[in-house]
Design a protein around this motif. Structure first.
Motif, PDB file in Angstrom:
ATOM      1  N   VAL A  52      -7.930  -0.787  -5.836  1.00 28.33           N
ATOM      2  CA  VAL A  52      -6.863  -1.784  -5.704  1.00 28.33           C
ATOM      3  C   VAL A  52      -6.934  -2.434  -4.320  1.00 28.33           C
ATOM      4  CG1 VAL A  52      -4.352  -2.121  -5.572  1.00 28.33           C
ATOM      5  CG2 VAL A  52      -5.320  -0.662  -7.367  1.00 28.33           C
ATOM      6  N   ARG A  53      -6.816  -3.755  -4.310  1.00 29.60           N
ATOM      7  CA  ARG A  53      -6.785  -4.485  -3.033  1.00 29.60           C
ATOM      8  C   ARG A  53      -5.614  -5.468  -3.050  1.00 29.60           C
ATOM      9  NH1 ARG A  53      -9.522  -0.895  -2.415  1.00 29.60           N
ATOM     10  NH2 ARG A  53     -11.678  -0.742  -1.729  1.00 29.60           N
ATOM     11  N   PHE A  54      -5.053  -5.660  -1.856  1.00 23.05           N
ATOM     12  CA  PHE A  54      -3.941  -6.594  -1.693  1.00 23.05           C
ATOM     13  C   PHE A  54      -4.364  -7.715  -0.760  1.00 23.05           C
ATOM     14  CE2 PHE A  54      -1.901  -2.394  -2.368  1.00 23.05           C
ATOM     15  CZ  PHE A  54      -1.244  -2.663  -3.560  1.00 23.05           C
ATOM     16  N   VAL A  91       2.231   9.561  -5.523  1.00 23.69           N
ATOM     17  CA  VAL A  91       0.973   9.689  -6.257  1.00 23.69           C
ATOM     18  C   VAL A  91       0.235  10.834  -5.588  1.00 23.69           C
ATOM     19  CG1 VAL A  91      -1.262   8.576  -6.584  1.00 23.69           C
ATOM     20  CG2 VAL A  91       0.841   7.256  -6.852  1.00 23.69           C
ATOM     21  N   HIS A  92      -0.384  11.684  -6.341  1.00 23.20           N
ATOM     22  CA  HIS A  92      -1.130  12.753  -5.694  1.00 23.20           C
ATOM     23  C   HIS A  92      -2.602  12.386  -5.598  1.00 23.20           C
ATOM     24  CE1 HIS A  92       2.662  15.117  -6.659  1.00 23.20           C
ATOM     25  NE2 HIS A  92       2.737  14.510  -5.497  1.00 23.20           N
ATOM     26  N   ASN A  93      -3.350  12.508  -6.647  1.00 22.80           N
ATOM     27  CA  ASN A  93      -4.733  12.050  -6.555  1.00 22.80           C
ATOM     28  C   ASN A  93      -4.774  10.559  -6.898  1.00 22.80           C
ATOM     29  OD1 ASN A  93      -7.364  11.408  -6.865  1.00 22.80           O
ATOM     30  ND2 ASN A  93      -7.903  13.228  -8.037  1.00 22.80           N
ATOM     31  N   PRO A  94      -5.010   9.687  -5.901  1.00 24.08           N
ATOM     32  CA  PRO A  94      -4.940   8.240  -6.159  1.00 24.08           C
ATOM     33  C   PRO A  94      -6.035   7.730  -7.095  1.00 24.08           C
ATOM     34  CG  PRO A  94      -4.816   8.734  -3.807  1.00 24.08           C
ATOM     35  CD  PRO A  94      -5.244   9.991  -4.478  1.00 24.08           C
ATOM     36  N   THR A 133       0.838  -1.209   0.000  1.00 20.18           N
ATOM     37  CA  THR A 133       0.000   0.000   0.000  1.00 20.18           C
ATOM     38  C   THR A 133       0.869   1.254   0.000  1.00 20.18           C
ATOM     39  OG1 THR A 133      -1.693  -1.208   1.215  1.00 20.18           O
ATOM     40  CG2 THR A 133      -1.896   1.187   1.177  1.00 20.18           C
ATOM     41  N   LEU A 134       1.949   1.242   0.793  1.00 23.75           N
ATOM     42  CA  LEU A 134       2.848   2.408   0.810  1.00 23.75           C
ATOM     43  C   LEU A 134       3.417   2.674  -0.576  1.00 23.75           C
ATOM     44  CD1 LEU A 134       4.981   2.101   4.071  1.00 23.75           C
ATOM     45  CD2 LEU A 134       3.205   3.778   3.550  1.00 23.75           C
ATOM     46  N   LEU A 180       2.148   1.627  -3.488  1.00 25.38           N
ATOM     47  CA  LEU A 180       1.060   1.986  -4.418  1.00 25.38           C
ATOM     48  C   LEU A 180       0.824   3.498  -4.402  1.00 25.38           C
ATOM     49  CD1 LEU A 180      -1.324   0.892  -6.259  1.00 25.38           C
ATOM     50  CD2 LEU A 180      -2.749   1.182  -4.212  1.00 25.38           C
ATOM     51  N   LEU A 181       0.891   4.075  -3.212  1.00 26.12           N
ATOM     52  CA  LEU A 181       0.534   5.494  -3.076  1.00 26.12           C
ATOM     53  C   LEU A 181       1.748   6.418  -3.113  1.00 26.12           C
ATOM     54  CD1 LEU A 181      -2.216   5.066  -0.341  1.00 26.12           C
ATOM     55  CD2 LEU A 181      -2.494   5.284  -2.810  1.00 26.12           C
ATOM     56  N   TYR A 182       2.937   5.854  -3.256  1.00 27.98           N
ATOM     57  CA  TYR A 182       4.174   6.624  -3.226  1.00 27.98           C
ATOM     58  C   TYR A 182       4.254   7.606  -4.398  1.00 27.98           C
ATOM     59  CZ  TYR A 182       9.221   7.536  -3.361  1.00 27.98           C
ATOM     60  OH  TYR A 182      10.459   8.133  -3.396  1.00 27.98           O
ATOM     61  N   PHE A 235      -6.475   4.073  -8.551  1.00 23.83           N
ATOM     62  CA  PHE A 235      -5.993   3.078  -7.580  1.00 23.83           C
ATOM     63  C   PHE A 235      -7.005   2.804  -6.461  1.00 23.83           C
ATOM     64  CE2 PHE A 235      -1.382   4.599  -8.500  1.00 23.83           C
ATOM     65  CZ  PHE A 235      -1.260   3.697  -9.546  1.00 23.83           C
ATOM     66  N   SER A 236      -8.138   3.522  -6.461  1.00 25.77           N
ATOM     67  CA  SER A 236      -9.010   3.432  -5.281  1.00 25.77           C
ATOM     68  C   SER A 236      -9.594   2.029  -5.100  1.00 25.77           C
ATOM     69  CB  SER A 236     -10.121   4.484  -5.349  1.00 25.77           C
ATOM     70  OG  SER A 236     -10.911   4.282  -6.505  1.00 25.77           O
ATOM     71  N   TYR A 282      -4.135   8.885 -11.452  1.00 27.08           N
ATOM     72  CA  TYR A 282      -2.677   8.857 -11.593  1.00 27.08           C
ATOM     73  C   TYR A 282      -2.364   8.785 -13.082  1.00 27.08           C
ATOM     74  CZ  TYR A 282       2.196   7.475 -10.899  1.00 27.08           C
ATOM     75  OH  TYR A 282       3.568   7.423 -10.919  1.00 27.08           O
TER      76      TYR A 282
END
Lengths: 447, 117
Positions: A287-289, A269-272, A262-263, A265-267, A284-285, A275
């Motif tokens: 996305v699931r792990f 990135v401004h508006n998730p 998750t860290l 994925l969002l690294y 990315f909203s 992107y």
């Protein structure tokens, strides 16, 4: 078997920046688990020295570490038919291709095909670039490079390239390229592959590097120094519909779990939910792990919002002068008090040059987080005084450096261990260009 | 009630940057902790928290399904990373501790955090 149940490619991430470790990439290839290896070696500003090198010598301008990185890697990759995709070409991908072919030849591998991808250099297209802000004054535009997507890299691989070497491309595209031709023909499939690319592009930062487990959590101990020293880099099996299994090779140190994924994925990135990559805008909203094994994560749910209308351009502007960054140390009883004194002396001295932008603080106290730093619990036994100054020319830079050295004779007792550096004042400008102006091409070399 | 509980006791995080934009990500292991952080780290609170160091607006993005949130600071790094006047390059890699070291407000701590009492 359903097409989506078998991965279409397995790609490893062998580098996350120009100076990254070489051995994790070799280990990934030797594992035999991957059919492609991506090497991300080109930060925004890494292009600047490359552009300067090419101006001096039209055969140069690719990553100067190219041979260091590829010499141990190529034999392992060629023996296993593992393809390499990298932006090691920097400002001169065509000549990088020739150099890699030469290296392959020297290493005893004939008939290996190297594709150099050109077209990211848009210095000849500046009339079509819209900059976010005007380029002003004495500033000098050193270069302008557009971020390219994965399509031509994929074509090169499908045409039999053993190595694809590029200049400026989106980092995520390097890792999506080997999957592209085998994905379902839907935006979300490519969105998944690009999301994998985004996760892999920083190498060890996905597998436990630059990561501290939650302080109150007992689920997993932090990595040991030995594990950091041998940190494994990630690999991903990408499936036709864009979902992917991300993990480490067996018996490789590192952490791949929901938090590390998750860290990353969002690294940066401004508006998730928006992107922007050259190939697609990603959401990315969804996305699931899911943890499916030790250091193995299943990722799904990346979505496409269609292709972006423009490509991003990074422009480099060099301002005259330097930023000087100087430190002087104090140690022993009273070190903090003497360092504070020295900082005060420096402030008085540099006030003799009105208009010069400076910052003076104490390394070990407040040089990183400034006025947001935590309070000291005890006096440190050694401290360094730091000054940075924006200097218009060599004369000004020398004057500031001399002032710091003068503290050793005319300042508080025991000023020691002085060091200084001058940094060019390079600014990165963002711009945009419509894809229709860009002419990309593959330049083939063979060993 | 835990005294002096930090954000870093219930979340991990990472700093990133692009141009003059700083971005900070926090991720929790549980929805309870994520919601607690949402409640205590409003954009206004974060803006005030970083104000001695950063003169910038704050935009918060919430990713409920990932127990994650992002704080984006549009003009926090004037001139970009390389124009920094801090000691050395890349001070911003440590900026996540602006949030991780923030102490949670004890009066608002809910039941899930009372175990250490």
């Amino acid at each position: 078997m359903n097409k989506s149940q078998k991965p279409v490619t397995c790609i490893g991430s062998g580098a996350g920046f120009a100076g990254d470790r070489v051995d994790p990439a070799v280990a990934l290839v030797k594992s035999g688990l991957i059919d492609s290896l991506g090497l991300e070696c080109l930060a925004e500003r890494t292009l600047v020295p490359a552009i300067k090198l090419r101006k001096e010598n039209s055969k140069k301008g690719f990553d100067p570490r190219l041979r260091t990185r590829l010499t141990p890697l190529l034999p392992q990759a060629f023996q296993r038919n593992c393809r390499i995709i990298s932006n090691l070409g920097a400002a001169n991908p065509a000549c990088a291709g020739e150099e890699i072919a030469r290296l392959a030849n020297e290493l005893g591998f004939k008939k290996r095909r190297i594709a150099g991808m050109i077209g990211d250099d848009v210095m000849g297209l500046t009339q079509h670039i819209k900059w976010n802000k005007p380029i002003t004054g004495q500033a000098n535009l050193l270069g302008a490079h557009a971020y390219l997507g994965c399509k031509l890299m994929s074509k090169a691989l499908e045409e039999g390239a053993d190595v694809v070497v590029t200049g400026r491309v989106a980092d995520s595209a390097i890792f999506a390229a080997p999957a592209l031709a085998r994905l379902d023909n839907e935006g979300d499939a490519l969105a998944g592959a690009l999301t994998v690319g985004h996760l892999l592009e920083c190498g060890g930062q996905l597998t436990g590097g630059n990561y501290e487990p939650i302080a109150g959590s007992t689920k997993r101990p932090p990595l040991s120094a030995q594990e950091y020293a041998c940190l494994g880099y990630p690999l991903a099996k990408i499936f036709a519909d864009g979902h992917a299994q991300i993990g480490l090779a067996p018996d490789t140190p590192g952490i791949v779990d929901k938090l590390t994924c998750t860290l990353q994925l969002l690294y940066e990135v401004h508006n998730p939910t928006h992107y922007i990559t050259p190939d697609l805008i990603l959401d990315f909203s969804g996305v699931r792990f899911e943890q499916i094994g030790s250091n193995q994560i299943m990722m799904h749910g990346a979505r496409s919002k269609g292709a972006p209308p423009t490509l991003k351009v990074a422009g480099f502007v060099e301002h005259p002068g330097f930023t000087v960054d100087i430190e002087i140390g104090y140690a022993g009883t009273g070190a903090l008090m003497r360092a504070k004194f020295a900082a005060d002396v420096l402030r008085r001295r540099v006030s003799l040059w009105p208009g010069m932008e400076t910052q003076i603080d104490l390394v070990g106290v407040d040089s990183v987080l400034g006025k947001c730093s935590r309070d000291l619990r005890a006096d440190p036994v050694e401290v360094r005084v730091h000054i940075s100054a924006a200097c218009e020319d060599t004369f000004a830079a020398q004057s500031v450096e001399d002032e710091v050295y003068a503290l050793t004779l005319s300042g508080p007792a025991g000023g020691c261990s002085v060091r200084s550096e001058r940094r060019a004042r390079i600014e990165v400008l963002d711009g945009y260009i419509e894809p229709r102006w860009i002419q990309t091409e593959l330049i083939w070399s063979e060993s | 009630m835990s005294v002096g509980m930090r954000v870093g006791d219930i979340a991990t995080g990472r700093s990133g940057d692009k141009g003059d934009i700083l971005d900070l990500t926090l991720v929790s292991e549980t929805t309870e902790h994520y919601k607690l952080l949402l409640e205590q780290l409003s954009p206004q609170v974060v803006k005030e928290l970083v104000s001695p160091l950063l003169k910038t607006e704050v935009i918060r993005y919430e990713l409920e399904g990932l127990n994650a949130m992002k704080f984006v600071f549009p003009t926090a790094l004037p001139g970009g990373v390389y124009a920094s006047m801090h000691a050395g390059l890349h001070w911003q890699k440590a900026a996540i501790w602006l949030l991780l070291d923030h102490e949670l407000s004890a009066s608002k701590l809910g039941a899930p955090l009372d175990e250490s009492n």
